[in-house]
Design an enzyme around this catalytic site. Structure first.
Site, PDB file in Angstrom:
ATOM      1  CB  SER A 513      23.322   1.160  11.013  1.00 44.55           C
ATOM      2  OG  SER A 513      24.694   0.477  10.347  1.00 44.55           O
ATOM      3  CG  ASP A 599      24.809  -6.391  14.146  1.00 44.11           C
ATOM      4  OD1 ASP A 599      25.383  -6.591  13.127  1.00 44.11           O
ATOM      5  OD2 ASP A 599      24.074  -5.314  14.266  1.00 44.11           O
ATOM      6  CG  HIS A 653      23.350  -4.310  11.256  1.00 49.24           C
ATOM      7  ND1 HIS A 653      24.137  -3.520  12.199  1.00 49.24           N
ATOM      8  CD2 HIS A 653      23.493  -3.392  10.080  1.00 49.24           C
ATOM      9  CE1 HIS A 653      24.301  -2.393  11.607  1.00 49.24           C
ATOM     10  NE2 HIS A 653      23.945  -2.338  10.696  1.00 49.24           N
TER      11      HIS A 653
END
Length: 689
Positions: A513, A599, A653
């Site tokens: 991330s 995502d 994600h």
């Protein structure tokens, strides 16, 4: 109550931060529980019994709406599909073709990792079975109710024959990754739903919490830097919420309750760390807040648990974990240093605030959770006698401090096998995050233990932008300070190599991330420090994403990265470190990226752009240096880096099922083993074929 909101107990259920409020008329007693399950965001509306309709109106940020029913506005037309612009169709076609091309590319090259991936998966499954204890569906008892989850649904059963006469449910619903409304539903003969609270400011998210003594339900509206809390009296659940303190820029606060006083965990005042304060319920404004306890600087508050006569603070300081137990009776503070191997707390659920013992677990990346308890009566720490899994004894933990570019000392936590020799020849896996004031995840992972057993060195770099040293550590690494995190990461890796922990040719970097910002930036600025990198759903296209305000989180993210549309200085600054913007023709490490097709947080388009540009830069460098390219690789002595993009149709994600997660981890480790030539280093060619 937590400094950053999270769910304790039933933690694998609903992520909607829903709360069920049960109102019992017979005993005038309110039972509350936070639920999380598969409840979907509301997609329907309930008509007003009077026949009128709910009309949207402009309201100030954090508005309490009068009790009323609501419905779809009459006359609202559903937009018809229009003919799409040719350029949009072309763009979508190119995107689909690019995704398909990457998927085919991965399918073509995945065979080279297949055998090693299979071996790693088998080992991880064996470790998972050894260190995971399945106690069945989690159950939580609150008063007369028992709540549990089965097959994605939440169930309630009565502990005895008593039944409630009135039921009230307060809950939030998520839309475009945000919770900005609070609803109340009654489950009586006259069932109805009402909108209680709405948040107009896109920077703020709404959640609901119940105080430990179950006296108040709190509506919390939080941005990255500011918060506001409204109280619902659980003895009068139909009464309008009351404001505790209007939002003040830069002031975060959370609420607990004890003996008609609000206990306020807040950043208000100096130093700029969390403090515990209190104020009367009837006069809860900022001017009435009185200090109870203040944290020292560079101390991270991980969690706070409230009991009838005590409050327990879970703290991190200088790489070690502490408990600070505050007695409201003796007005004293007892500080307990926890075992040095521990890196993370896992607080257990305490349904009854009158309990005399606080239970929690300690863990580290290579140590399975071990249960502890603190007894308020005995005023001491108790290590639980029953321990199914022994603490690993052959792993050594080292804590280092690296001197960054501006002389700031940056903590590093290092793990390696005590039996390892010639550490400079061992593979090193470096972890980094450095954003949102969030600590690196240092809870137990089977793959970390496996790596230690196979001779790897693990290093966790606690760079600025994260939260390991408190709120000031985050502030010193966000917005116009983002480059400090990059300087910290470089200093950490350089120190590790100087001290004999591996060397660049055997070093890999791992990030997920927002950690992809610093990882990608390091690859651009100092690619010679590492040999390979694995990224999961990485944020590598910062500038382009922060200029697209129509995306769900962009406006909220401005408090972390800055607003390039409103300030030219931020435009230039973000461009100076953005991984995508700074790719250049040079020798890059090999890179393996896992991304998710659906995502919502990290758009796949940005990852695709990054991969394409990175490959081109690496190939241009090879051609520019007159190295002969043959069938996608260069003759021995110099090689084009492997830049692999694995696009997953499932998962979202960094949230995947156990099976999907197992496959991802196994692929990452197989890639790293190949790139770092771990088989050659360990002289285990037979087992690594």
């Amino acid at each position: 109550m937590k400094a950053r909101t999270s769910c304790v107990g039933l933690k694998n259920l609903l992520q909607g931060l829903s709360f069920s409020v049960k109102y019992y008329s017979k005993h005038n007693h309110l039972q509350t529980i936070r639920l999380s399950s598969k409840i979907k965001p509301k997609k329907c509306y309930i008509l007003d019994c009077s026949g009128s309709t709910y009309t949207c109106r402009t309201a100030p940020p954090g508005s309490i709406l009068p009790w009323r029913f609501f419905s779809c506005k009459e006359g609202t037309k559903i937009p018809s599909k229009r003919k799409q612009n040719t350029s949009i169709i072309t763009s979508e076609l190119l995107y689909k073709n690019l995704v398909k091309s990457e998927q085919e590319n991965w399918n073509n090259i995945s065979a080279r990792y297949e055998a090693m991936t299979k071996r790693i998966k088998a080992k991880l499954e064996e470790l998972h079975n050894r260190y995971t204890f399945n106690s069945g569906s989690p159950r939580i008892k609150f008063g007369e109710n028992v709540y549990f989850e089965e097959n994605g649904c939440i169930f309630l059963s009565k502990a005895d024959d008593e039944w409630a006469t009135n039921d009230v449910l307060y809950y939030t619903s998520q839309k475009n990754l945000k919770c900005q409304n609070v609803f109340m539903t009654t489950f009586t003969n006259q069932k109805h739903t009402k909108l209680v609270y709405t948040e107009q400011d896109a920077r703020f998210f709404v959640d609901i919490y119940c105080t430990k003594d179950r006296r108040f339900l709190t509506i919390n509206s939080n941005s990255k830097t500011t918060s506001e809390v409204w109280l619902i009296d659980c003895r009068q659940p139909f009464k309008l919420p009351a404001l505790v303190q209007a939002r003040t820029k830069g002031v975060i606060y959370h609420i607990e309750h004890r003996n008609d006083e609000l206990y306020i965990l807040t950043t208000y005042g100096e130093p700029a760390e969390y403090k515990l304060m209190k104020a009367p319920v009837a006069s809860s404004g900022l001017e009435n807040w009185q200090l109870v306890y203040a944290l020292e600087e560079k101390t991270k508050l991980v969690d706070l648990e409230m009991f009838s006569d005590h409050s327990v603070m879970f703290l991190k300081k200088a790489g070690c974990l502490y408990l600070n137990v505050i007695s409201f009776v003796s007005h004293s503070v007892h500080s307990v240093k926890l075992p040095t191997w521990a890196c993370e707390f896992e607080l257990e659920s305490h349904p009854e605030h009158t309990t005399s013992t606080c239970y929690f677990q300690l863990t580290s990346p290579v140590h399975p959770p071990k249960r502890f308890a603190y007894s308020f009566k005995e005023n001491n720490l108790i290590e639980q006698a029953v321990q199914e899994v022994p603490i690993i004894t052959n792993c050594h933990t080292t804590r280092l401090l690296a001197k960054s570019k501006d002389e700031t000392l940056v903590p590093i936590t290092v793990f390696h096998n005590m039996n390892s020799k010639e550490l400079h020849r061992k593979p090193l896996l470096v972890h980094v995050y450095g954003a949102y004031g969030i600590d690196l995840n240092m809870s137990f992972k089977e793959e970390k233990l496996m790596l230690i057993e196979e001779g790897w060195i693990l290093a966790y770099c606690h760079v600025r932008g994260g939260g390991e040293l408190g709120l000031s550590w985050h502030k010193d690494g966000c917005q116009h300070n983002k480059l400090k995190g990059l300087y910290d990461l470089k200093a950490c890796i350089v120190l590790l190599h100087e001290l004999g922990f591996s060397q660049p040719r055997y070093t890999a970097l791992a990030a997920a991330s927002a950690g992809g910002v610093l990882a990608g930036a390091l690859c651009n600025s100092d690619p010679e420090l590492i040999r390979a990198m694995v990224l999961q759903a990485p944020f590598v296209d910062v500038l382009n994403i922060m200029m697209k305000t129509h995306l769900p989180l962009t406006i909220e993210e401005q408090e972390e990265w800055g607003n390039p549309l409103a300030d030219e200085k931020y435009m230039k600054y973000i461009k100076s470190y953005c991984p995508y913007q700074n790719i250049k023709s040079q020798c890059y490490p090999s890179v393996f990226i896992t991304a998710y097709e659906n995502d919502q947080r990290i758009p796949l388009t940005g990852v695709l752009r990054y991969v394409q540009k990175l490959r081109k830069a690496a190939l241009d460098h090879a051609r520019r240096t007159n190295k002969k390219v043959i069938a996608s690789f260069i003759v021995p002595g110099n090689c084009i880096p492997n830049i692999i993009l694995d696009i997953q149709a499932n998962g979202s994600h960094c949230i995947s099922s156990w099976e999907d997660s197992l496959n991802e981890v196994a692929r990452h480790l197989a890639f790293l083993n190949k790139e770092l030539e771990v088989c050659h280093l360990q002289h285990q060619t037979k087992s690594c074929k």
